[in-house]
Structures are given as structure tokens and as C-alpha cells.
Design a protein around this motif. Structure first.
Motif, PDB file in Angstrom:
ATOM      1  N   HIS A 109      49.398  37.965  50.966  1.00 21.95           N
ATOM      2  CA  HIS A 109      48.120  37.627  50.345  1.00 21.95           C
ATOM      3  C   HIS A 109      47.839  38.484  49.114  1.00 21.95           C
ATOM      4  O   HIS A 109      47.352  37.980  48.100  1.00 21.95           O
ATOM      5  CB  HIS A 109      46.984  37.811  51.353  1.00 21.95           C
ATOM      6  N   ILE A 110      48.131  39.769  49.207  1.00 21.66           N
ATOM      7  CA  ILE A 110      47.797  40.654  48.090  1.00 21.66           C
ATOM      8  C   ILE A 110      48.724  40.417  46.897  1.00 21.66           C
ATOM      9  O   ILE A 110      48.322  40.556  45.740  1.00 21.66           O
ATOM     10  CB  ILE A 110      47.829  42.135  48.527  1.00 21.66           C
ATOM     11  N   THR A 111      49.972  39.992  47.160  1.00 25.28           N
ATOM     12  CA  THR A 111      50.914  39.752  46.064  1.00 25.28           C
ATOM     13  C   THR A 111      50.397  38.691  45.082  1.00 25.28           C
ATOM     14  O   THR A 111      50.305  38.960  43.880  1.00 25.28           O
ATOM     15  CB  THR A 111      52.294  39.367  46.612  1.00 25.28           C
ATOM     16  N   PRO A 112      50.044  37.474  45.539  1.00 23.47           N
ATOM     17  CA  PRO A 112      49.551  36.493  44.558  1.00 23.47           C
ATOM     18  C   PRO A 112      48.230  36.888  43.912  1.00 23.47           C
ATOM     19  O   PRO A 112      47.984  36.536  42.755  1.00 23.47           O
ATOM     20  CB  PRO A 112      49.421  35.200  45.378  1.00 23.47           C
ATOM     21  N   MET A 113      47.373  37.637  44.622  1.00 21.61           N
ATOM     22  CA  MET A 113      46.111  38.052  44.013  1.00 21.61           C
ATOM     23  C   MET A 113      46.360  39.044  42.878  1.00 21.61           C
ATOM     24  O   MET A 113      45.737  38.954  41.804  1.00 21.61           O
ATOM     25  CB  MET A 113      45.188  38.668  45.067  1.00 21.61           C
ATOM     26  N   LEU A 114      47.264  39.997  43.086  1.00 23.84           N
ATOM     27  CA  LEU A 114      47.583  40.944  42.021  1.00 23.84           C
ATOM     28  C   LEU A 114      48.271  40.238  40.850  1.00 23.84           C
ATOM     29  O   LEU A 114      48.042  40.573  39.682  1.00 23.84           O
ATOM     30  CB  LEU A 114      48.469  42.068  42.568  1.00 23.84           C
ATOM     31  N   GLN A 115      49.111  39.257  41.159  1.00 24.36           N
ATOM     32  CA  GLN A 115      49.749  38.487  40.088  1.00 24.36           C
ATOM     33  C   GLN A 115      48.711  37.704  39.289  1.00 24.36           C
ATOM     34  O   GLN A 115      48.787  37.633  38.056  1.00 24.36           O
ATOM     35  CB  GLN A 115      50.800  37.546  40.679  1.00 24.36           C
ATOM     36  N   LEU A 116      47.733  37.132  39.985  1.00 24.76           N
ATOM     37  CA  LEU A 116      46.657  36.429  39.294  1.00 24.76           C
ATOM     38  C   LEU A 116      45.876  37.398  38.410  1.00 24.76           C
ATOM     39  O   LEU A 116      45.509  37.059  37.269  1.00 24.76           O
ATOM     40  CB  LEU A 116      45.716  35.768  40.300  1.00 24.76           C
ATOM     41  N   GLY A 117      45.625  38.608  38.909  1.00 23.43           N
ATOM     42  CA  GLY A 117      44.932  39.613  38.106  1.00 23.43           C
ATOM     43  C   GLY A 117      45.691  39.933  36.826  1.00 23.43           C
ATOM     44  O   GLY A 117      45.102  40.015  35.735  1.00 23.43           O
ATOM     45  N   SER A 118      46.996  40.091  36.938  1.00 20.17           N
ATOM     46  CA  SER A 118      47.815  40.367  35.751  1.00 20.17           C
ATOM     47  C   SER A 118      47.765  39.202  34.773  1.00 20.17           C
ATOM     48  O   SER A 118      47.715  39.398  33.552  1.00 20.17           O
ATOM     49  CB  SER A 118      49.271  40.628  36.171  1.00 20.17           C
ATOM     50  N   LEU A 119      47.769  37.986  35.317  1.00 17.80           N
ATOM     51  CA  LEU A 119      47.732  36.800  34.474  1.00 17.80           C
ATOM     52  C   LEU A 119      46.402  36.700  33.721  1.00 17.80           C
ATOM     53  O   LEU A 119      46.373  36.444  32.510  1.00 17.80           O
ATOM     54  CB  LEU A 119      47.956  35.562  35.336  1.00 17.80           C
ATOM     55  N   LEU A 120      45.290  36.931  34.428  1.00 14.15           N
ATOM     56  CA  LEU A 120      43.977  36.858  33.784  1.00 14.15           C
ATOM     57  C   LEU A 120      43.804  37.991  32.772  1.00 14.15           C
ATOM     58  O   LEU A 120      43.220  37.796  31.696  1.00 14.15           O
ATOM     59  CB  LEU A 120      42.869  36.902  34.836  1.00 14.15           C
TER      60      LEU A 120
END
Length: 478
Positions: free
Chosen positions: A47-58
Motif C-alpha cells: 500500500h505504501i509503495t504506490p502512495m509514495l510513487q504517486l507523491g513523487s509523480l505529483l
């Protein structure tokens, strides 16, 4: 709000009006002072992996990103210098963190984190504008606080859309009192949930389901207050499920996956990776190695581990095997492996506690992946054109496995009780048979389609453009 977003839409329809955002528009957005977004992950690896990836993307699109996280499994600030990390006291230090106790952990996190999260958000709103709160479906306290403070809340779907669709189907069956079913009917198809069988549902269809599990499932699905959904998926993978869910929720959907391909590279692993296995792979023939990993949370019995060991040994194929310390119930790491297995496979096997999975799957030596079918692993394997042996353990993994084997046809189903012979045959099928070669061809084709989705003009690229504009124009709730 921009009038274009007042109409609820599904972002990847073929109608080009939903795809066309001019580069001049994106440029003007980037030049503006874009809003702060607050991300609230559920603190387990999948769960934390895609959220951190989304943060980097934004962040790469100009947003200021705050990660409001539990103290348990807190991200390392050194790995994320571009984020503001905001810890939440969770008081779960004394709890059993195994999968069997997960509902109690989730309940405690939601109870204990609500008040400090509310305090942080109130203080933040006094100083600056907050565009939205983006939260994991499990972290319902974030949704409640955001709605109380009239901040738009967006759900990040860290599992695939088909899993959420299957939960809706499961709840409908329960409401109609059509469950439980006898074991003899588990192979039958679930109405309105093709291609799933009753045995592929996340909750047992053959026994009474505890009320606490049903209540959690309803809470996971009930996100009618959300302003929008972000999905770590691709339209071409899940078009039908996405359409059904979009009709159910009637809010904008943004399919910006696969996030690990869309976002700038970043460290997201909660476990130390052993990179030496990459050098071992360098010495293997192309597409000759079976990679084995059952993820970060699943557990198996010692008997299955031994069967897996002898299945790998008897296949006579090279293997890279991840055996994390908590994989086997009641055993310490590899002490339960037979000594003769270790001796027999010394020249063609590599065993590690944790591997840099994205790099492993992209290595030319990998020919197949024996996986638990977690959604991150599924996407990472598809993106590298690697066919899979599917050994799901729980939840969305069961749904993913069914799609891999019977819709996308890049996976081979491995029954839980297949034993060492089943594992041996599956490995040989993937690596050495005509059937395995045909899977590799289909997997290679899917890889090319995924690559097109993330390039300029692709469905995920366009959806990201729309997400940036959507967040930038979101008003406070009235």
C-alpha cells in the motif's frame, strides 16, 4: 471548478474530448503556485509503495506534497527529501502485526490517528491552502477528517479495480443471502463478475463470514463521499471493471498506472534489498531463471516451503528465491530447508531475504515469476513481459490470479495443494515448454501496450494531465 470537470466522467473513453489537454495548458499550470496535497498511506509495503510513487509523480508536476504517515513503518526522510513527512502517533507498538490480526491493527490505526491528523490539518489550513487529501481506502479517518474540514478527499486504489468490483459482488450476494455455498459449487461462475468463480472471491464463499470482516469490507467499499478516485491501473487491463465502478461511485476516475513507470524513480521498500543477486543474474543465460517471491506479508507453512524447495530442485532450472524471515509460520528464515536441497542446488540457485524486485524482473536472465499475485508485483511483471506462476494467498491476489490466468493469459494457476510435483511441472512449463513460449509472446505484447499507455498521448499520460488540472481547480467543499 473548471466546467469540464463538473460532468462526472470515466477518463479513458475513446472520446478524445476527455484526452485532449494542450501542452500550453500544462505549461500554464506548472507556472502557477500549485496546491499542497496531503497523502495518507496505509503503512504496509503493498500500500505504501504506490502512495509514495504517486507523491513523487505529483511533486514532479509542481505540487507540494505532505506524507501524513503512521509511526509504524514510517518512511525515511533521507529517501524522500522532496516531501514533508508528518508523523501520526498510532499507538500500535504492542500489537501483533501479522495478517491474521490485521483488522485489529486497522481499527487501532483509524481510532488513534484521527485526532492528531485533525490537529495537523487545522493548523495547516490556518497557514496555507490544501488542495486535497489523498488517502488509502483503508485509512477511513483521513476521509472523515477531510469531509469535516470541507477539504476534497480523493481515494487512491492501491489494489486493482477488479478487486473492488468483486467486493461489491460479494456484498450483493451476502445481502441477498445467497452465501455460504457448498464446496461443490465453488468452481461455478459468480453472476455479473466474469471471469471470477466463487473460489476467487476475497472472502470465503463456503463458510460463514464474521461480522467484523463484513463490516470492514463495507467500509472499504463505501466511499460515496470521495471527490474522485485515482487508480494504479491501466484502462486496457480493466476497462469493464472500471466502467462498473465509475457508474457505482459517479465521480471522476483517473487511471494513472502503472505508477512505478509513471513516477520518477524513488526508494519505497520497507525491507533492505540484497542487490548482490543482480550480479548472480548477470551470469545466467537469457530468460532461464525462475524468480520466486510471495511478497511482504503472506505466510506459508513449513511443509509448503519444503515442497517449493524440492519442486525448484527437481525442475533442474536456475532460480532466484526470496525467503523473507517472516515467510514461514514458526520457523527462522532458511533453517527449515533440507541440507541436501541446499547442496543439490548450490550451483544454480540463489536465495535472498529480499530482492530489488523491479530490477530483478527487468533483468534479461528472468524467464518467469512464481508470485503471490499482489497488484504491485502483477504490474511490475506485466511491464517487463515476464509470465507468471500464480500462487495467490489472500484478498486481491485471488482476483489478480484469475485475470492473469484466464483473461490476460500470461499466468499459470498453481493450486495451493499442488505439492512439489505441481511446482516442478509449473516451472518447467513456464521456462521450457511451447505453452510457456506462447505466454512469453503474450506477455511481451502486453509490455508493449503498457509502454504506449505511459508515453505522451497514451491513456495514463492523458489521465495524469487531467488529474493535475482537476486537483489544481478543486474548490473547498461548501
Amino acid at each position: 471548478m473548471n466546467p469540464r470537470f463538473q460532468e462526472h466522467f470515466y477518463t479513458h473513453k475513446t472520446d478524445q474530448k476527455f484526452h485532449r489537454i494542450q501542452e500550453t495548458q500544462m505549461g500554464s499550470l506548472q507556472e502557477q503556485r500549485l496546491k499542497k496535497v496531503v497523502l495518507v498511506p496505509f503503512p504496509f509495503q503493498g500500500h505504501i509503495t504506490p502512495m509514495l510513487q504517486l507523491g513523487s509523480l505529483l511533486h514532479s508536476k509542481g505540487f507540494s506534497v505532505v506524507i501524513s504517515h503512521t509511526q509504524f513503518n514510517a518512511p525515511d526522510i533521507a529517501d524522500h527529501p522532496d516531501f514533508v513527512l508528518l508523523p501520526l502517533p498510532d499507538d500500535v507498538g504492542g500489537l501483533d502485526m501479522s495478517f491474521d490480526n490485521m483488522l485489529n491493527v486497522i481499527s487501532a490505526m483509524n481510532t488513534n490517528c484521527e485526532a492528531p491528523f485533525r490537529d495537523h490539518m487545522v493548523q495547516m489550513l490556518q497557514k496555507e491552502e490544501v488542495g486535497c487529501v489523498i488517502h488509502d481506502s483503508i485509512m477511513k479517518f483521513a476521509d472523515e477528517v477531510a469531509n469535516d474540514l470541507r477539504i476534497p478527499s480523493i481515494v487512491l486504489g492501491t489494489s486493482n479495480a477488479s478487486y473492488s468490483d468483486s467486493l461489491c459482488a460479494m456484498l450483493e450476494l451476502l445481502d441477498k443471502k445467497l452465501l455460504p455455498l457448498p464446496e461443490s459449487q465453488l468452481q461455478e461462475s459468480v453472476p455479473n463478475a466474469h471471469p471470477l468463480r466463487y473460489k476467487d472471491l476475497a472472502l470465503s464463499a463456503s463458510s460463514e463470514i464474521p461480522d467484523i470482516v463484513i463490516d470492514f469490507t463495507r467500509s472499504y467499499i463505501d466511499k460515496k463521499a470521495a471527490s474522485a478516485f485515482i487508480w494504479n491501473t491501466v484502462d486496457m487491463l480493466e476497462h469493464q471493471s472500471l466502467q462498473k465502478l465509475q457508474h457505482h461511485y459517479n465521480v471522476p476516475f483517473f487511471t494513472v498506472g502503472p505508477l512505478h513507470k509513471m513516477a520518477p524513480p524513488s526508494r519505497t521498500s520497507l525491507i533492505k534489498e540484497e542487490t548482490a543477486c543482480l550480479a548472480w543474474l548477470d551470469n545466467q543465460a537469457p530468460r532461464s531463471v525462475i524468480y520466486v517471491s510471495l511478497g511482504s506479508l503472506a505466510t506459508i507453512e513449513e511443509e509448503e516451503l519444503i515442497d517449493m524447495a524440492w519442486g525448484l530442485a527437481n525442475s533442474d532450472q536456475p532460480f532466484l528465491w526470496v525467503i523473507r524471515p517472516s515467510l514461514v509460520n514458526g520457523s527462522e528464515w532458511i533453517k527449515c530447508l533440507p541440507e541436501d536441497f541446499v547442496e543439490k542446488t548450490r550451483e544454480r540457485g540463489c536465495i535472498v531475504q529480499w530482492a530489488p524486485q523491479k530490477e530483478v524482473l527487468s533483468h534479461p536472465g528472468i524467464g518467469g515469476f512464481l508470485t503471490h499475485c499482489g497488484w504491485n508485483s502483477t504490474l511490475e511483471s506485466i511491464c517487463e513481459g515476464v509470465p507468471m506462476i500464480c500462487r495467490p494467498c489472500f484478498a486481491d491476489q485471488l482476483v489478480d490470479s484469475r485475470y492473469l490466468t484466464h483473461v490476460w493469459r500470461v499466468g499459470l494457476e498453481l493450486e495451493k495443494n499442488s505439492g512439489r510435483l505441481g511446482i516442478e511441472n509449473a516451472v518447467r512449463t513456464i521456462l521450457t515448454s511451447k505453452e510457456g513460449e506462447e505466454m512469453k509472446v503474450r506477455a511481451s505484447g502486453m509490455k508493449q501496450e503498457m509502454e504506449r499507455c505511459v508515453l505522451k498521448g497514451g491513456s495514463s499520460y492523458n489521465s495524469l494531465c487531467e488529474l493535475v488540472e482537476y486537483i489544481s481547480t478543486l474548490p473547498r467543499k461548501i
